[in-house]
Every structure is written in structure tokens, then in C-alpha cells.
Scaffold this active site. Structure first.
Site, short mmCIF file in Angstrom:
data_model
loop_
_atom_site.label_atom_id
_atom_site.label_comp_id
_atom_site.label_asym_id
_atom_site.label_seq_id
_atom_site.Cartn_x
_atom_site.Cartn_y
_atom_site.Cartn_z
N GLY A 58 7.67 -2.11 -8.00
CA GLY A 58 6.91 -1.70 -6.83
C GLY A 58 7.29 -0.33 -6.30
O GLY A 58 8.27 0.28 -6.76
N HIS A 59 6.56 0.11 -5.30
CA HIS A 59 6.80 1.45 -4.75
C HIS A 59 8.14 1.53 -4.02
O HIS A 59 8.59 0.58 -3.43
CB HIS A 59 5.66 1.93 -3.86
CG HIS A 59 5.26 1.03 -2.75
ND1 HIS A 59 4.23 1.31 -1.90
CD2 HIS A 59 5.73 -0.17 -2.35
CE1 HIS A 59 4.09 0.35 -1.03
NE2 HIS A 59 4.99 -0.56 -1.27
#
Lengths: 346, 346, 346
Positions: free
Chosen positions: A233-234
């Protein structure tokens, strides 16, 4: 290649005749011109039947074959030997006229760019790097030296990849992170304007996805190896020399320390913190903070030893435990009744 | 952009000087020309050290900084601000001569089609839509207005995509559903001749796969946001404004209501029915019917609260529970013996 | 197509008028020119409202509609009927001038190669095979007859694919296996110089990854159907006619027998051995050896029946069980005290 030359190249001793080595194969499949290897004692019986011309193994097993290459780190020396015989994938070199290279991109003369690869405006492709067919390098993205971008992998714009990085086919680097603001009329996209930095010697598996940060940086530190179909994920930060096995998922803003091993299909929640050297068992679910050096497993994750007992020893006996407790309750109840009965009889 | 102009644009009040805002960044990283934001009280200590020129936050924290932009929905206003500063990905516009556009396809003049994109016979690409390199739009497929098809995503033939849809790199829409008839000589493929309809404002993550229906329609309703590496089987229907997090898998013919949240790595069996507003915890396994509004977790899924107790409190103590029950049994047995012994003594 | 002709083609009896059949659809959606079908008795009430011109079903339900096509294997006959009406995906034929075909590749005249497909040096593409846009066939790879390589799938170099194989979009065959040697300075890549062999009639789902072997062969045997986003490690061998459902992950060197069913999101450890006919429940975690014919579930996997009881019946009651045991302990303790008290009173 002469065995003696091979031994010199690797700095190893060998026993037996100085035969010609033509390739590397498993003990099962190797022919008499091939080198094989034995690491796991479990397979030592294969030494009796193998046709391998020579076996790369450790001291204790060297006597069991006519010809041995003796190593203290068999896998490492195997990697080196295989490297000598490996032919890299691909059949072209140079920059294909069928590729799209933006006039303002900077592709090193020694790089290879296949047909239908796309190199965006202001992108840099370093020396010796190979960009296979269908790979995409976005605008202003920097790809260092000696990298391999296999077919159809995607590196979006504005990212930074170091040297000696391998992206297996279909890997996606820098797709948007999953970020939305809740509004009365639905989820509003928060544009993901951050970046991804991948340090030297990282490998990313087939169809793995590493999202760009919302505002700052998703970072994979040097030497970390990521398997296939992994989701990162970011804003995640993964430390050095980690092993992230197939289908692991890591939620946004999580920080993973150095030398961490996440086994297959592990899920890590967002905003988690995993200490250096942690090992997480397959399919486990991790959230919060995990102490450096710990081994955990289960969903939610607990000490691996506890999980092993609870899940593999206790769980199958759980239906039986319910019966045992029920029996105890009955027994105790009848006991109490008897006691009470005894009392009332007095 | 002047802070005053920004405030007007967003309809917000601000405190402090009317500085120039040049970008958006985290509290940690923001420079004095940048706007940052604070949502989570957990990070309020960063207000003391941030160099951000202005902080987007809610009333209670506005006093703690020299310059604040005051919001009731910080994430939403953050989304709007970032939008003002965001530069979209990509470096080309117009329809590239290196793309393949079938003579019978209808690509709007305002659309962008990158080199090596493929637009099939009878396909429609709407106004403002961007089709990146290597993306595939199959025959007779309709892609609406203002969509973004990132590199190497695939939209097979005969599908319908609405407006404002984003497909991240490598997403596959309309691959065949998994349908076979068992026969004495093996599994015979049931051709998947249905379609996929994706409504407006849907986003689909990197390398996610949404299968076409066997005969009718796989449908994703408006505003739903699907993360990376998600698998959606044939004939599935997902309601409006759902959040489907990374690596979720949804079996064929399952119906998901509106506003549902499926956390990471959740598995939903085929033919399940998930009511409106349901929240399913990470890695859970759902089958059958889930009541609207419920929160469930575990495999198979149970009430989230129950699962939390059972899995995180009870499971680690399970080996100990077995010992306790054994002890009880022994105690009770010796007790019974004593009692019996006592009796026999009388 | 006349119903009578259809019945003859399939070798089935029909009841009712010899109407024109124009397509196939669900009971819900079918119009009066369309054929529908009923397999599951659960949906028999739809027979009362369907507008389908004819229903493919088994004897017992044939009487309930005016026109029936009577089958003993409805799914198989459905597959055949749909096949008659299905139009294959795609809109081009022949070898596109916009494809890259290496001068030393051998593409059959009857094959189709789309724009931006890549066929490497020494590769073979068999008769009737279709290679869609963006698909990659590496050097010296053999693709047999009547295969379909959907857009952006990747078949790396040196592999062997048989006939009638379907690769859904984004599938990656022959990416490197995950193999590293630990060294004092990090993980050294062991080059993966083995291959992948895929036998006839195999289908591989969207964005699935099948790794090439380290030294010898990753093998998928004939008739096996692999769903989307599945990960298959190096040196794995999967038997004939298996069903491998979405997001399954199989670790390196594992051997899967014939006719095995791995349900969604199952994880199989490396070096495991799964016997013929085994069925593994969704999300389960399998390691070691599984007896042929067994049905297992859970992580780690146990007998499916045991897991069902333990996980769905016992787990939710686990917090309660702890209370019950505590109560028993208290009761027994007070009992013991009383007994002791009684003794001391004497």
C-alpha cells in the site's frame, strides 16, 4: 568448463577427476557432464543413484561421491555456478525502432529497449538496463543501471529506481494508493501525488503491485526480495534484505524493519510497525506493533509457538473439549445434588 | 496560490497571514510554503515541530498553529486541495499514430490514446478519456467520458464502462469467468458470453481481475472503489459506494449490497449475499447470507466482537484451557473416588 | 437454429414445438426465442415465470415447461449449446504488420497475431492459435495449436505449451521462481534456468503467475483449470484435471495429484504433497502430506468435518467456554474447601 577452472572461479576445493562441466541440474536429472548439488540431508540417498558428473555439497557428503565440489555455503556457490551457465532471457539488444522513446527521455546507449516498450518524457534509463516489450516507464521516472524490466511491467511517472533492480512481468510500480475522503455523496478520490523509491538490488515478482504514496514516498530498501502477486500500500516502508513471499498484502503507512520475513499470504494492517528480524508465519494477520526478532503467526498474530499449539493441536480437539466440559458440568451438578440430597436427607 | 484564494475556492475560513501555498505535504515533510493537514489527534504533537506554512485541520487544533485552514471534513478538503496541485500522470495528448485504432472504432476527438494502445472494432472511447500505452479496449466495448485506462490494463470486448472510471495499471475487466461442466473426460469449458458493466465513478486497482458473466452481467455499481489484486467472479453484483480492499476475492454470482466494506484479503464464497452496510474484517471468510449493517469477522465469519474475543483473547490461552480441563477432570475423578471410597467404607 | 437441429446436434430429446433458438440466457432474462436451463432444484420456481422459449433440464423438470430439452448432464450440454452461439473474442485475423515477429520465429499461417504482440527468436506458434495485442512469447518458446493468448499475457522464453491452452489477460508464465542464497551481504539470486510445461487443455486465469523452475520443470498437466490471481511457485507439479480456484498460492516444489480441488485463497506450503482427489476448503493452509481422497480445511489444515465443527460451532462459543471452565474451577474449589472444612470440623 573444466571443473578445475570452476573450482578456482569459486575459490573451492574439489575431489575426483577434472571433468568438463556443461551445465547444472538436480540430482535426479543431471547427466554425467552436469554439476548437481546436495544441501538437505533428507535427499542424501540420491547420491547413490545420481548420474551427475560432480556434486556441489558440504564436507560430510563429499566422500559419498566420486567427484565433489566442497562448499560451506552451498546455495551461494550454487547461485554463482548457475550464473556461469545461465543465459539471460531475451533475444534482442539495442533500442528498437518499434519502441516509443520520448525525445526528452535519456536512455543510455548500452541499454536495451524492446519493441512496444514506452519511455516517457524526461525518463532516465541507465546503462545496461533492459526494458522488455510492453514495459512502461513513466515521465520523469529514473531507472538505474543494470536493471531488468520484464515484459508488460509498469513503472508510473515520477518514481526512482536504483541499480540492479529486477521487475518480473506484469509488476506495477506506482499505481495510485487507495485513498478516499468520505463525503455525503460518496468517496472522493484523494489524488496520490507521492512517489515510490526502490533501492538497489531489489526484486519484484510477477503481477505484484506497489502503490505510490499519497504525498511523500513508498520505499523499498536495498536487497529486499518481493515475490509474486504481493500488494504494498501507499506510504509503506520496507527495510533492507526482507523476504516478502507470494500474495502478501501490506496496508498503507506500515513500516517493516530490516531482515523481516513475511511468509505467503500474510496480511499486515495499515499503520502497523514490524521490528527488525521479525518472522511472520504464512497466512497470518498482523496489526499494531511487533517486537524486533519475534516469530508470530495466526490471525490476529500471536507467538508462533502458541499459535502452533492452539491451531494445530487444540483446534482439532475443540469439539471434544466442549463435550468434556459438558460432562464435567453434569458430573459436578449431580455431585452437588447428591451432596445437597445428602444434606436434606440428614 | 494565495491561501486566501484557496480558502475561497474551498469555502473555508483561515487564520494567520495570507501566504503563498506552493504544494501539499505531510506535517513531517512540509516546507514553509506548503500546506499540511492534521486529522488524527494521535499526531497532534507534530504541530509543534512542523515547518508547514499552513495546516488544514479542524477547529480544536487551529489555535495550535500560526496559520490554519479550518475544515469540518478534513479528508474531503484535503482531496480538493491536492487536486488543485496534482499533475495528472502522463506526458502525451491526442491520438498517437503508434496506437491501433480500428477503422470502425469511435474515439472522441478530445480523448488521448497512447502508443501501443489497442481500440477494437466498434469500440467507443468517450470525451476526455485517456488510454495509456499497452491498454486494450476490445470490440464493441463502450468506455465513457473522462475515464483513465492506465498502462497495460485490459477491457475485453462487449463491455460497458460509464464515466469517470479509473482502471489502474494491469487491471483486467471481462476475462472469462471460471465455468466448467464436469464430463467423463474432464472439465468442459462453458463459454462465458456475458458481459461486465461498470457504473460511473468506479475505480479499479492495479492487477485486479473482474470476470465477465457466464450469460448475463457482472456489475459494479457507481462510486465503488476496488483496490489492487482483487478477484471478482462472474455474475457478481457489487452495490454502490462499496470499499473493496486489496486482495479480496469474491466468488461467482455473489451479491454485495450498497456501502459494504470488505477489508483486505477477505474471501466471499460464490452465491453469497451481503447486505447493505456490512463490514467484513480482514482475512475473513464469508458464505451464505449476511444481515445488512452487521460487522463480521473470522473464517467462517461470525460477529466481529465474538471473533475478536475468540481469536485474540481465547485462542492464545487455548493450550492452557486444555490443561485446566484436564486438571478439573482429575480432581473430579479423585473426588468421586474419595466419595466412592468413603461410601464403601461405611 | 431450429430446436430440432439443436437436439440432433447434442443427441438429446426435446418436448414441445420446434421453435427457432436464437441464443442462451438465464431463466430470469431469457426471451421467448432463447434457450435457458435449470440445474439446481432451488431455482425451479423460476420455471413458472420464465419467458424462455425452451429449457434445458433433466427429466423431472421437463414436464413443468411447454418446451424442454432433456439432458442427463445439463452443464455439459449447456457448454455445448453456448458454444454454438458464442462468438469468440477479438476482431482481427492474420498476422498484423504491427506485431513484432522475429525473423527466426515460426508462426503458422493459420495463426492470428495482433498488433503489438511480440514473438521472439525461435518461438513457435501453432495452427489456429490467437495471440492478442500486447501478449509476449519469448525466444524458443513453443505454443501449440488452437491456443488463445489473451491481451498482455506473458509467456517467457524457453517454455513449452501444448494445444488448446487458454491464457486469460495478464497471465504470466515463466517469470523467475523465488530463489535466493543467503550470504553475509544479503540474498544472492539463484538464476532460474528451468522451464514451464503446460499440457493440453489447460486454462490459466487473469493475472495468474506460474514461475519457471530453478533448474528443471514447473509442470501443469492436461485439463487442469486455474482461476485468476493464482500463484504457482517454481518446480511445482500440478496433476491432471485439477481445479485451482482464485487467489490460491502454491509454494515451490509442491506436488499436487490428479483431480485435486483447491478452493479460493488456499495456501499450500513449499515441498508439500497433495494426493489425488484431495479437496481443500477455501482459505485453508496446507503443509506436508495430504492423503489421496481426503477433504481438509483450516490453517493448518485438518479434516474438513472437524474444522467445520471447531471453527463454526465451537469458535463462537469459545469465550463462553472459558467462563464455564472458570465456573467449574470455582465450584470445585469451594467444594473441595467444604469437604476439607467438613473434615477439619470433625
Amino acid at each position: 568448463m573444466k571443473l578445475s577452472a570452476l573450482a578456482t572461479e569459486l575459490g573451492l576445493e574439489y575431489t575426483g577427476a577434472d571433468i568438463d562441466i556443461t551445465g547444472v541440474n538436480t540430482l535426479d536429472k543431471a547427466g554425467n557432464g552436469e554439476l548437481s548439488f546436495l544441501v538437505n540431508p533428507k535427499y542424501q540417498h540420491l547420491l547413490e543413484t545420481t548420474k551427475a558428473g560432480c556434486v556441489l555439497t558440504s564436507g560430510p557428503y563429499a566422500d559419498k561421491v566420486q567427484c565433489a565440489l566442497i562448499s560451506d555455503n552451498i546455495y551461494m556457490d550454487l547461485a554463482k555456478v548457475v550464473n556461469l551457465f545461465a543465459r539471460p532471457q531475451g533475444c534482442l539488444s539495442g533500442i528498437s525502432e518499434l519502441a516509443y522513446v520520448h525525445p526528452d527521455a535519456l536512455v543510455d546507449d548500452s541499454a536495451t529497449v524492446y519493441p512496444f516498450a514506452f519511455i516517457g518524457e524526461g525518463a532516465v534509463v541507465g546503462p545496461g538496463t533492459v526494458v522488455f516489450a510492453g514495459a512502461y516507464v513513466g515521465e520523469k521516472t529514473h531507472v538505474g543501471a543494470q536493471c531488468i524490466l520484464y515484459p508488460n511491467c509498469v513503472v508510473m511517472g515520477g518514481l526512482h529506481l536504483g541499480d540492479n533492480i529486477i521487475l518480473q512481468p506484469g509488476a506495477v510500480i506506482g499505481g495510485d494508493g487507495y485513498g478516499y475522503a468520505q463525503t455525503p455523496v460518496g468517496h472522493m478520490k484523494i489524488p496520490q501525488i507521492g512517489t515510490v523509491e526502490i533501492e538497489n538490488d531489489v526484486e519484484v515478482g510477477s503481477n505484484t503491485a506497489i502503490d505510490r504514496a499519497a504525498l511523500d514516498t513508498t520505499r523499498i530498501k536495498r536487497g529486499t526480495k518481493i515475490d509474486n502477486l504481493v500488494q504494498i500500500g501507499h506510504n509503506v516502508e520496507i527495510g533492507e534484505h526482507c523476504l516478502v513471499i507470494g500474495q502478501v498484502g501490506i496496508g498503507g503507512s506500515t513500516i517493516v524493519g530490516n531482515g523481516v520475513v513475511l511468509a505467503g499470504q500474510v496480511g499486515v494492517a495499515d499503520n502497523a510497525k514490524i521490528g527488525d528480524g521479525v518472522m511472520v508465519g504464512a497466512q497470518s494477520g498482523v496489526a499494531g506493533s511487533i517486537e524486533p526478532g519475534s516469530k508470530v503467526a495466526g490471525t490476529p498474530a500471536m507467538k508462533a509457538g502458541t499459535f502452533l499449539k492452539a491451531a494445530s493441536v487444540c483446534m482439532p480437539k475443540l469439539p471434544d473439549l466442549f463435550k468434556r466440559v459438558k460432562k464435567l458440568e453434569k458430573k459436578l451438578a449431580s455431585f452437588t445434588e447428591q451432596a445437597a440430597g445428602g444434606d436434606s436427607n440428614e
